[in-house]
Write a protein that holds these residues in place. Sequence first.
Motif, PDB file in Angstrom:
ATOM      1  N   MET D 290       0.824  -1.195   0.000  1.00 53.51           N
ATOM      2  CA  MET D 290       0.000   0.000   0.000  1.00 53.51           C
ATOM      3  C   MET D 290       0.865   1.254   0.000  1.00 53.51           C
ATOM      4  O   MET D 290       0.616   2.209  -0.739  1.00 53.51           O
ATOM      5  N   MET D 291       1.910   1.202   0.827  1.00 55.46           N
ATOM      6  CA  MET D 291       2.799   2.352   0.891  1.00 55.46           C
ATOM      7  C   MET D 291       3.416   2.624  -0.489  1.00 55.46           C
ATOM      8  O   MET D 291       3.452   3.748  -0.962  1.00 55.46           O
ATOM      9  N   PHE D 292       3.876   1.540  -1.109  1.00 56.32           N
ATOM     10  CA  PHE D 292       4.537   1.703  -2.403  1.00 56.32           C
ATOM     11  C   PHE D 292       3.547   2.231  -3.431  1.00 56.32           C
ATOM     12  O   PHE D 292       3.852   3.132  -4.207  1.00 56.32           O
ATOM     13  N   ARG D 293       2.352   1.681  -3.390  1.00 53.27           N
ATOM     14  CA  ARG D 293       1.330   2.101  -4.343  1.00 53.27           C
ATOM     15  C   ARG D 293       1.007   3.580  -4.158  1.00 53.27           C
ATOM     16  O   ARG D 293       1.004   4.358  -5.108  1.00 53.27           O
ATOM     17  N   GLU D 294       0.771   3.920  -2.903  1.00 54.71           N
ATOM     18  CA  GLU D 294       0.388   5.306  -2.645  1.00 54.71           C
ATOM     19  C   GLU D 294       1.497   6.266  -3.053  1.00 54.71           C
ATOM     20  O   GLU D 294       1.236   7.298  -3.662  1.00 54.71           O
ATOM     21  N   ALA D 295       2.724   5.924  -2.705  1.00 49.54           N
ATOM     22  CA  ALA D 295       3.813   6.853  -2.953  1.00 49.54           C
ATOM     23  C   ALA D 295       4.235   6.837  -4.413  1.00 49.54           C
ATOM     24  O   ALA D 295       4.324   7.886  -5.043  1.00 49.54           O
ATOM     25  N   ALA D 297       3.015   4.928  -7.143  1.00 47.70           N
ATOM     26  CA  ALA D 297       2.079   4.799  -8.253  1.00 47.70           C
ATOM     27  C   ALA D 297       1.100   5.962  -8.244  1.00 47.70           C
ATOM     28  O   ALA D 297       0.831   6.563  -9.270  1.00 47.70           O
ATOM     29  N   SER D 298       0.578   6.286  -7.071  1.00 47.86           N
ATOM     30  CA  SER D 298      -0.397   7.370  -7.021  1.00 47.86           C
ATOM     31  C   SER D 298       0.240   8.708  -6.678  1.00 47.86           C
ATOM     32  O   SER D 298      -0.449   9.727  -6.662  1.00 47.86           O
ATOM     33  N   ASN D 299       1.531   8.660  -6.369  1.00 51.40           N
ATOM     34  CA  ASN D 299       2.249   9.891  -6.019  1.00 51.40           C
ATOM     35  C   ASN D 299       1.674  10.634  -4.821  1.00 51.40           C
ATOM     36  O   ASN D 299       1.753  11.844  -4.738  1.00 51.40           O
ATOM     37  N   HIS D 300       1.041   9.890  -3.915  1.00 50.04           N
ATOM     38  CA  HIS D 300       0.668  10.514  -2.645  1.00 50.04           C
ATOM     39  C   HIS D 300       1.842  10.344  -1.699  1.00 50.04           C
ATOM     40  O   HIS D 300       1.816   9.532  -0.801  1.00 50.04           O
ATOM     41  N   TRP D 301       2.876  11.115  -1.992  1.00 47.45           N
ATOM     42  CA  TRP D 301       4.146  10.884  -1.281  1.00 47.45           C
ATOM     43  C   TRP D 301       3.973  10.972   0.220  1.00 47.45           C
ATOM     44  O   TRP D 301       4.443  10.128   0.969  1.00 47.45           O
ATOM     45  N   ALA D 302       3.336  12.020   0.654  1.00 44.64           N
ATOM     46  CA  ALA D 302       3.224  12.235   2.096  1.00 44.64           C
ATOM     47  C   ALA D 302       2.406  11.116   2.734  1.00 44.64           C
ATOM     48  O   ALA D 302       2.749  10.606   3.807  1.00 44.64           O
ATOM     49  N   TYR D 303       1.344  10.737   2.035  1.00 43.50           N
ATOM     50  CA  TYR D 303       0.515   9.673   2.569  1.00 43.50           C
ATOM     51  C   TYR D 303       1.305   8.365   2.657  1.00 43.50           C
ATOM     52  O   TYR D 303       1.295   7.665   3.677  1.00 43.50           O
ATOM     53  N   GLY D 304       2.026   8.085   1.585  1.00 46.38           N
ATOM     54  CA  GLY D 304       2.889   6.893   1.591  1.00 46.38           C
ATOM     55  C   GLY D 304       3.880   6.959   2.742  1.00 46.38           C
ATOM     56  O   GLY D 304       4.118   5.973   3.450  1.00 46.38           O
ATOM     57  N   SER D 305       4.458   8.122   2.957  1.00 43.99           N
ATOM     58  CA  SER D 305       5.429   8.261   4.043  1.00 43.99           C
ATOM     59  C   SER D 305       4.778   7.998   5.386  1.00 43.99           C
ATOM     60  O   SER D 305       5.373   7.367   6.271  1.00 43.99           O
TER      61      SER D 305
END
Lengths: 317, 387, 387, 332, 406
Positions: D290-295, D297-305
């Motif tokens: 999920m982290m990888f996807r968010e950061a 793939a979806s470029n939700h960097w902060a969310y991924g972090s």
Amino acid sequence: MSSPPATPEPEQRTRRERATTAFRNAGPRRLVLYATLLAIVAFYLAPLEAAIMTAIKTNSAFNTTLPFAPPIELFPPSLEGFTLEAWRVAINKLSHGILNSLMLAVPATILSATLGSFAAYGVTNVEWKYQMPIIALFIAGIFIPYQAVLVPLSRLFAIVDTQSLLAPLWGLPLMHAHYSNIINLIIAHTAYGIPITFLLFRSYYRNLSEEMLEAARLDGASVFSIYRNIVLPLSKPMFAVTLIYQFTQVWNDLLFALVILPGGAGAGEPVTVALTNLSGGIIQSFGLQMAGAFVAAIPTLIVYIAFGEQFAKGVAS
Amino acid sequence: MANLTLDGVTKWFDDDGDRIVAVDDVHVDIEDGEFLVLVGPSGCGKSTTLRMIAGLETVSQGDVRLGDRVINDQPPTVRDIAMVFQSYALYPHMTVQENMSFGLEESTGLSDDTIARRVEETAEMMGIDDLLDRKPGELSGGQQQRVALGRAIVRDPDVFLMDEPLSNLDAKLRSQMRTELQRLQEDLGVTTVYVTHDQTEAMTMGDRIAILNDGKLQQVATPIEAYHRPANLFVAGFIGEPSMNFFEMEREGDVLVGDDFEYSLTAETLDEIGDTERVTLGIRPEDVELVSGGEGAHEFRTVVDVVEPMGNENNVYLRFDAGGDDPQMTGDERTFVATVGGLQSIEDGQEVAARIPESAIHLFDTETGLALRNRTLDLSEAPVPNR
Amino acid sequence: MANLTLDGVTKWFDDDGDRIVAVDDVHVDIEDGEFLVLVGPSGCGKSTTLRMIAGLETVSQGDVRLGDRVINDQPPTVRDIAMVFQSYALYPHMTVQENMSFGLEESTGLSDDTIARRVEETAEMMGIDDLLDRKPGELSGGQQQRVALGRAIVRDPDVFLMDEPLSNLDAKLRSQMRTELQRLQEDLGVTTVYVTHDQTEAMTMGDRIAILNDGKLQQVATPIEAYHRPANLFVAGFIGEPSMNFFEMEREGDVLVGDDFEYSLTAETLDEIGDTERVTLGIRPEDVELVSGGEGAHEFRTVVDVVEPMGNENNVYLRFDAGGDDPQMTGDERTFVATVGGLQSIEDGQEVAARIPESAIHLFDTETGLALRNRTLDLSEAPVPNR
Amino acid sequence: MQGIRELLKKGRRGSSRERKLRADGGEPVETHREAEQSLLRSEFVQSLPFWLPPFLLMGFFVYGAIGWNLVISFTDFASLTLPTYDPATFDLEMYRQAINDPNFWTAARNTVVLLVAFTALCLVVGLVLAILVDREIRFENTFRTIYLLPMSLSFVVTAKVWAWMYNFESGMINVTLRQVGLGSLAHHWISDPGTKLAAVIFALIWQFSGYAMVVYLAGLRAIPDAHYEAARVDGASSWRMYRRVIIPQLRSSTMGAAVVLMVFALKAFDFLYVMFGTNPGPAADILATMMFREAFASNHWAYGSAIAIILFLMALTIVGPYLYSEYRRGEL
Amino acid sequence: LGGGGDDGGNNGGGNKVEVQHWWTGGDGNAAITALFEGFEEKHDIKIKSNPVSGGAGQNLKNVIKKRVLNNKPPSTWQAWPGKNLQPYVEADKLEDIGDSVWSKNGMKGAYLKGPKQAAKPDGKFVTVPLNIHRLNNLFYNVDVVEKAGVDPKSISKPSDLVGAMKTVESETDAVGMAHQTKSGWSTLQLWAQVLLGEHGEQTYTAFTEGKVKANEQAVKNSLSIVKQYNKHFNGDAGSLDWQQANKKLINGKAAFIHQGDWAAGMYRAQDGFEFDKQWGMVPYPGTKGMYSLVMDSFPFPTNNPTEETTKKFLRYVGSVDAQERFNPKKGSIPPRTDVSKDKFGPFLSRQMDQFQNSKSQPPSIAHGLATSPETLTALDDAATSFNSSWNVNKTYNKFVQAFESN
Ligand SMILES: Nc1ncnc2c1ncn2[C@@H]1O[C@H](COP(=O)(O)OP(=O)(O)OP(=O)(O)O)[C@@H](O)[C@H]1O
Ligand SMILES: Nc1ncnc2c1ncn2[C@@H]1O[C@H](COP(=O)(O)OP(=O)(O)OP(=O)(O)O)[C@@H](O)[C@H]1O
Ligand SMILES: [Mg+2]
Ligand SMILES: [Mg+2]
């Protein structure tokens, strides 16, 4: 005056079986044991065996034979279902990845092993205060989920542009600009490899005889000289273990490559990335997938089979 | 070469904020060329003392002096001291030759030739010249021990330190090496501090022995002196096997009264006691005489509890004949030991009289443990039949 | 309870096809309630013998009998034998209480209450009842040893087997436990086989000792007998510390001729030798007398090489006075030992005469090692002054 | 003669307390303390070149990066605009978002299931293997190497192999089932959400149980033979012997192996990524994917972090106590 | 730092146009190679081709996003146009090429409205579409449908397809529809076609604009139709990718498949599998007259490392020559309407006709042309869980949320 000859200490073999004498005596139970062990061998090897078989089958043989059966017809004898085409294609498509992986894994492995050994020696065999926190930080590094550093890592290598920094290098013969990507990966793998190599070396150095190192100090050797003349030569077996372990780790890594590499062919993608992308073509062939998997796995398999013993030891420590 | 002085040397360790005093204000003067043995029970601080001399441990307080130099702050590297460890601490990856050269290479500027020559000479002296190309793993325990010694000797140091160097050898080899080591030290004349907790080594090897207990120095004396003139209860009990027999007594006039017996003292002895009230009477097992009578002075009726035949002698455990004691309940605390010749036949349960001659008794202040009176000695006896 | 018989017991191990004979045709009859000590050098097969009795090792040949039952093929589980291991083998994760109960729970159908009571009783007897809730890691060596013993005792077995149970203890504790163990065995009256390579334990503890060498039984005898009437050279050299002095001699008429001295024999002794040509003369150190003269029969002029003061006695290493020998080169093989009283003052280099009384000598066939003649003994001496 | 013994004992027992008292009274002489310091310092200084460079390198990449990651998780770094590192704008918005995100909870639950099931089963299989191998068998090394072999493979390789193994039509598992007449058991192992995670766990066990075996084998070898023998002589059967005497002694092996296996499980990202891509679906999504996807793939960097930080904290709750207990036992 | 990337170190190859794409194998590779050759011949400028394979383009997208974020974009890259480019536009990472590129070659006149719309997600031209794949196709195996007695052309609504599939399954061994449910996108695009076919373009557009709740009935209905289809999917749909599913149609194991017309590439590659003989295609039931668009295009990033040459390249991409070289090989049709059909086979020619005569060109939801990437991810998610749960209400809710979170 004579005394009775001193008998040399007998080599005391530890024999677990003594405790389970029943097994030694009872043939049938022993047979059951071996049968069980072999069945487990089948469990562990079946996927690999079947994968190999798939990789050497033609498409039609793949559809008509059992997964684990070899592509050989006995009645009548024929090798019609046999092909190495998948291997040819796989090697063709992965060769640059293998090359990149080698260029990446070898230096990264050596570097992290060496630095791990340095660090372990520095905090284990030299006495000073407050080394515990340092040691704890080193060791905790092993258990960090890499996800926790991915975003910064990708930002870092975006900001620190090794390609431009090392620009003069690329003009040299045999150098390519995309090697900068490999250099980035080497740096990352070295850094993240240090904790585990540190731990391996530390557990080994802790068991080095304290008295021996003190003897060396009394012999007038400096901290450096002790490392150079005593600790390093004695570390050989541990270097073997560490190098094997670290080599497989770096070779098998996918995540860092995904994150650190800018992406694109010729950008220094290691073999794992190349393998992931192997399915890019229209025609999905399991044969090709499996052949590719094996081509990518061959170096680590060889290393394991050849050095499995040391590896098991290292893993256990 | 020089004499080594420990001047109020103290060592404490930090243990989570607590201070553990391992060595406590130890004063010893070791003469140039002397062989000093450091003994004491496990954990009494022997190794720590040695390691402070070597510089492997910092000195918390007091001075270690070599000649006139205070060497407290010198790193081990420059102290010119060689140490032989219990585990030998040979470098396993180096040949014997390399093991022996290492110290010279690191601490001196000698040429390779000189070093090789010195190593060879020493190896010859130690009788290990044919082992020079082997690695420690290919040597027997005794050979390793010899290499470890050789490694120390070749450096020609001011002081030898040895930490239980023989304790990994088997009994026969140990007694052989003991003599050899002693002879060697005499020949080389290098000041030596030798740590052991082995009675025999302590008694036989040293010019003097220093007895430590609980970090504190108990006595420094020649072996014979320590045996016959122990400074206190601890030394008296520690030195000698079987241990000295002790009886706690109260002084009543000129008689000592204990649980099991009374012991009258001559005026001379009474003088030595002074006005101490509670004294402990000690007598070495070999000084207890078994006699036939039982009515003489300082003779007591006893019953034999157990006889331990040792071949050359028997240890006889005696119980005071208080009559009617349940023999099964006789605890250890009620018996005392006498050593008699191996050929005397004595059996369990037999009644014998034990004589405790006044000339052989030791008296200690029960409170402080200090010796009030030691046995009288007449060491002038010429070689005479030994039994 | 029953007597235990080893009848031609043999054990061989396969070592890549080779046969290693660890125990070779051992016959011993152990009486009900007897305390038999098995001694011998390291690797002689002591442990293997014990383990065969326990059923931890199969018997290759011969029978192990308990009473009339041949128990060769019984698994250890049913043999009703308890064993005390050198390492104690306490289960580290169980409390003392659980350690002691384990055997009863596994091998008997006793109720939990009964087991708890029996454990408590035994613990009380062993003086470890206040340790019942501790784990082995929290006990001292001696306490662990006691628990290991208690664990064996609580099961009330037919036979106790003990494999060097004291060897991990320090000297003082060892000698204390030695007496304790001995007394305990006497009280319980359980047949016991006790393995050790410690001289003192062997001599002092057993009703009889069985001496093994290289898998072969050398002698089974009481300690005193083994000391004074060794069956062969091995036993003579193995039992006794310091070892018996041996001199290899050739017989020339009624005189034995050795490298260093000649020794004339009486007709009686000659008789015992028969026509053996090469004999080894043995004499215990305490039987060598140091005299002032030096010209009497069986008296020899010697020089004192080293004196080892042991406190109660001195070991004097003597060298035959061949004159002009380089003292430094005097190897160990040229000296012999005499034990003299601790109060005699003798010094290195002093010349003394050593008397080797004919009544005290042992003679062995050098080839076979068998004893031809043992010392004459007069054990009838009543309690007399012991020195 | 009891006197001396008592004295010895008393000395030993009382000593530490006495020592402390004494030591507190004595004032250390200043020069000595300095001397000690300087001596330490020189050792310390000499050791610096050895551990400091690796420590800085590792510290920067590991702890520096985690710190940076933490900072990013406070921003609202997303898409193609670089973050503003302005403390004034820092907030816990991303964590709030995570708490309100059902996907996050599914992933978290799957992560825990994966960690626990995989680790526990791996340990069981490894223990059984170790006990079987620890029977003085012939070719022990061969067996051991084979059992350990899958561990040498990359997740990419094993994922490819198992993706095929699980294939409904031509995969080995279903084919074998059909072959032996159990065709009805053939299943969509990796597409049926009911079996997806289990299939992943099974494959991971195949890959890593060898590791648990090796650790247990070392643990078993460390138990003195005498314990087996004592249990035998005490009358215990093989089963009881293992259950009551041997296995309880493997606690530290279990701890050690479990921690490392959990780390492997956290790194199972590669496996899932190769098998399912960035989105394995709710049945098998774990925080790592999920982290990888968010950061990425979806470029939700902060969310991924933020998810990464939560994952890191999870790891910390496992590893922290372990490290501390190791430290307490002096094993660090 | 901004300048750092401009030093030319980035591509190491001086003035080469660096083009990133994911056509690493098969048709795509042949097609792009032909295009590059054409460009290099024409301008004598080398192309630095830098393909990123895998992940169905996802990998390339990630790479590009990373590079753009780091201000080190390639010269241009293969990108799905439409809303896909919205984040780039919002972050001001794409340049207006309305004048420099689109005004040349008569491009503005040659492109239909749909593609032009897709090329200016924010009103400005930022990318140049190269090819068009049609999405609203229903392929069928001629033998199978004939054997079953089903006439695909007569199926007028998506819901009617269910009955046709039933017939197929009762009459033949084949399954009704080949499909893959391993990942979500196939189901998403299938559902989108059902929505389009069953409820018309207006509803479809309304959905893409986020008016989900307003169309609850339509959305739910189309979802349940797909759910009904599910009964007629091949049993191993969960472990296949679309190629494997498509093979089932080739092998006669399935009657229908819904895919973009890239699926025809496989038929072309298969010997003895001819259009209108062995396989056929009708517009997806209910979507006749529409040409649902999936396109590849080449955008122009700001901070372009090779500004002028990139423009040359983009102009070329928009030219007849380029599209004529590329599309026949790729199996797609040119967005330009003035390209000769000579080089295209019968199937593609028919597609080009239908394209040029189409009333509308609705952009594909599943390929991100119609919704923002965020929404697409959420929709994909929803489709992925629909693949396993087949729960209409839940999926509807997720669809609603997909638009809400932005
Ligand atoms: N590094 C240390 N930290 C804390 N305490 C220590 C340290 N080293 C030794 N000690 C303590 O100091 C005391 C003396 O230890 P030392 O090793 O000198 O004893 P020893 O006489 O050599 O004993 P042994 O005969 O067992 O070798 C012991 O109580 C020990 O526990
Ligand atoms: N399992 C085995 N396989 C092969 N040889 C063995 C085995 N166990 C013992 N031996 C050999 O048998 C001989 C007797 O061994 P044993 O352990 O009985 O000696 P021991 O008298 O108990 O010695 P120690 O005093 O050292 O304990 C030795 O030479 C030993 O090497
Ligand atoms: Mg010590
Ligand atoms: Mg033994």
